[in-house]
Design an enzyme around this catalytic site. Structure first.
Site, PDB file in Angstrom:
ATOM      1  N   GLU A 209      -3.497  10.078  -6.116  1.00 13.80           N
ATOM      2  CA  GLU A 209      -3.187  10.166  -7.553  1.00 13.80           C
ATOM      3  C   GLU A 209      -4.201   9.437  -8.430  1.00 13.80           C
ATOM      4  O   GLU A 209      -3.826   8.764  -9.390  1.00 13.80           O
ATOM      5  CB  GLU A 209      -1.788   9.595  -7.827  1.00 13.80           C
ATOM      6  CG  GLU A 209      -0.695  10.370  -7.128  1.00 13.80           C
ATOM      7  CD  GLU A 209       0.661   9.743  -7.322  1.00 13.80           C
ATOM      8  OE1 GLU A 209       1.587  10.458  -7.700  1.00 13.80           O
ATOM      9  OE2 GLU A 209       0.808   8.529  -7.082  1.00 13.80           O
TER      10      GLU A 209
HETATM   11  C1  ACM Z   1       2.020   9.101  -3.013  1.00 11.75           C
HETATM   12  O1  ACM Z   1       3.221   9.406  -2.924  1.00 11.75           O
HETATM   13  N1  ACM Z   1       1.449   8.950  -4.185  1.00 11.75           N
HETATM   14  C2  ACM Z   1       1.213   8.882  -1.818  1.00 11.75           C
END
Ligand code: ACM
Length: 551
Positions: free
Chosen positions: A329
């Site tokens: 992310e």
């Molecule tokens: C995640 O759930 N951002 C690895």
């Protein structure tokens, strides 16, 4: 000394509650092994201590110390009572064991210390109350070995900090299901949770807060070493993660020069509107739940000096073979910069002598990753948005894959839409859904040979206490344990939902005796003494669906 009771009193008829399902189990029937305060435990001393403690937890029986020692054991019994013999024979695959139980004796033989430990966990699960009002172990022949080498649980200690005692309790629970890796998510936008001598400001300035304005915290190096040692005593490694280049807002509190300004887009504003909290501001503690706004500066040498310092020190503190560098992310990092970062960061971790692990996004650079970097897939059981392609990038770099499909084994997903705890971005995940997948069928081209193992993450935005962890994790963590340990779905008669549900239900007394605040999710035929359903679970529906008698 009491005489051994009449074996006729000791028959046990229920399907043994062995979870994860063993590779092979035969139940010859007949009289059970009688477990009494006089049962002798002979053989390996460490294993005998583990077995005695587990038997005491499950039954309250305080077994006398038998003949212990690491030397050869020819007979488990030195007296007239049936005995339990525990030993290691060095034969067989790593972590494997064999268990024989009859009215006359119980023998558990591990290929190694871990195998013997797992055999004892199975023994603990087999213990049942007998018709005669005592305790017994049903006649059984088990030969067992794990399908995958890596079987993990992850605890996020950044969104909410969880102290050493909670982590140790999670180790107890996870090891009882034959999990062998504890992944600690040690840094995120909300806090930095491990003291580092090379970068002391991280915990001095960036550890005090958590989601919702709750207090933070951090592990001293002594705390961390204590967790590592406790895990090792339970045959678990610790896999520590510092998440980069995103999820690094907390770094701005300690070393503001290392980060870009937060990038807040419309999606983040929506999360902030839905879940509360202020928009992130550079150098100000962040206690909200938005993700993807922070980034280290990618083209600054100071960043790589920082990355080198923190992973070099983490490697010195960590005996296990893996260091996790995050990589998920990184929405605040331009794609070409992200590629540059994960290439350099994986090389820095590899230079410490450890194997890097990264979330699947980092696989976008394929062979530019440090050779052997392990990828952790956190997409859905049916991959979307090219997550499968990114995951295959690790294989191109010679690495294996850990599977953590979010719509099955993200333990922080709500189990019921009305549940007080948990998030829903990957859906509402029932116990059945947590079980309905096989590691080798998630990503085309990634089968057993490419898979290192399975890991169930528990993100802690809503989990503040051990009880919250238990409520979210149990029973769904057992699905992850079975996916990681047991034969593939279709390769064993035990690998069906119905069998699993029956076996998990049978674990309720053991879990209760271990103090696990599990949620009696629907679809599992819990015994009458299971705890009252958690908020959001309809007890009448449970009972109708399963035939269980509501508590
Ligand atoms: C995640 O759930 N951002 C690895």
């Amino acid at each position: 000394m009491d005489a051994t009771p009449d074996p006729a009193e000791w028959s046990i008829v229920a399907l043994p509650a062995v979870v994860p399902a063993p590779a092979s189990i035969a139940l010859p029937g007949g009289a059970a092994f009688p477990l009494t305060a006089h049962t002798e435990i002979a053989g390996d001393a460490d294993a005998a201590a583990t077995a005695r403690a587990l038997i005491a937890t499950r039954t309250g029986l305080d077994l006398r110390a038998g003949s212990t020692g690491s030397g050869p054991v020819t007979s488990g019994s030195t007296g007239s009572d049936p005995a339990i013999t525990l030993r290691i024979d060095g034969a067989g695959t790593p972590e494997s064991y064999r268990l024989h139980a009859s009215a006359a004796s119980v023998t558990v033989i591990g290929s190694d210390a871990a195998g013997l430990f797992y055999g004892i966990q199975t023994l603990g699960q087999l213990i049942a109350e007998t018709d005669g009002g005592g305790w017994g172990i049903p006649a059984a022949e088990i030969a067992d070995a794990p399908r995958f080498r890596y079987r993990g649980v992850m605890l996020d200690v950044a969104r909410h900090f969880h102290g050493v005692e909670t982590v140790k309790a999670l180790i107890d629970r996870a090891a009882s299901l034959k999990l062998n890796a504890l992944h600690l998510h040690l840094s995120d936008d909300q806090g930095w949770r491990l003291e580092l001598r090379s970068r002391p400001l991280l915990t001095e300035k960036a550890s005090a807060t958590a989601v919702g304005g709750d207090p933070g915290g951090f592990y001293t190096q002594a705390d961390y070493r204590g967790i590592v040692a406790y895990a090792a005593a339970h045959h678990m490694i610790v896999v520590p993660e510092f998440d980069m280049p995103g999820h690094t807002h907390a770094v701005t509190l300690a070393y503001p020069e290392l980060n870009e300004q937060p990038k807040v887009d419309e999606h983040m504003l929506e999360i902030i509107r839905d879940y509360g909290g202020d928009a992130p501001a550079h150098g100000v503690p962040y206690d909200g739940m938005a993700v993807g706004f922070s980034s280290l500066k990618i083209h600054d040498d100071a960043t790589y000096a920082f990355v080198t310092d923190v992973f070099t020190e983490l490697a010195e503190l960590t005996p296990g073979p893996y260091l996790h560098l995050g990589g998920d992310e990184a929405l605040g990092t331009p794609p070409e910069d992200f590629a540059h970062f994960v290439e350099r960061a994986s090389a820095i971790v590899a230079a410490t002598g450890k194997t890097p692990i990264a979330w699947h996004e980092a696989g976008v650079v394929g062979e530019r990753l440090a050779p052997g970097t392990v990828g952790q897939y956190w997409g859905f059981r049916t991959p979307t948005d090219g997550m499968d392609e990114k995951t295959r990038g690790f294989v191109a770099a010679g690495g294996q894959i850990i599977l953590s499909p979010a719509d099955a084994i993200y333990l922080d997903m709500k189990y019921d839409a009305d549940a007080a705890l948990g998030l829903v971005w990957a859906g509402v995940v029932s116990a059945q859904q947590s079980y309905a997948w096989d590691p080798a069928t998630v990503i085309d081209g990634i089968g057993d040979d490419e898979i290192l193992g399975v890991e169930a993450p528990l993100w802690a935005e809503t989990a503040r206490t051990l009880s919250d962890i238990d409520t979210l994790a149990f029973p769904r963590i057992a699905s992850a344990a079975e996916a990681g340990w047991s034969p593939a779905a279709g390769a064993s008669a035990l690998r069906t939902w119905d069998s699993f549900a029956q076996r998990v239900a049978g674990l309720a007394p053991l879990w209760t005796s271990m103090g696990i605040a599990f949620t009696p999710l629907p679809g599992i035929p819990w015994p009458a003494a299971a705890p009252a359903p958690a908020p959001g679970i309809d007890a009448a529906t449970d009972a109708e669906a399963t035939g269980a008698v509501p508590a």
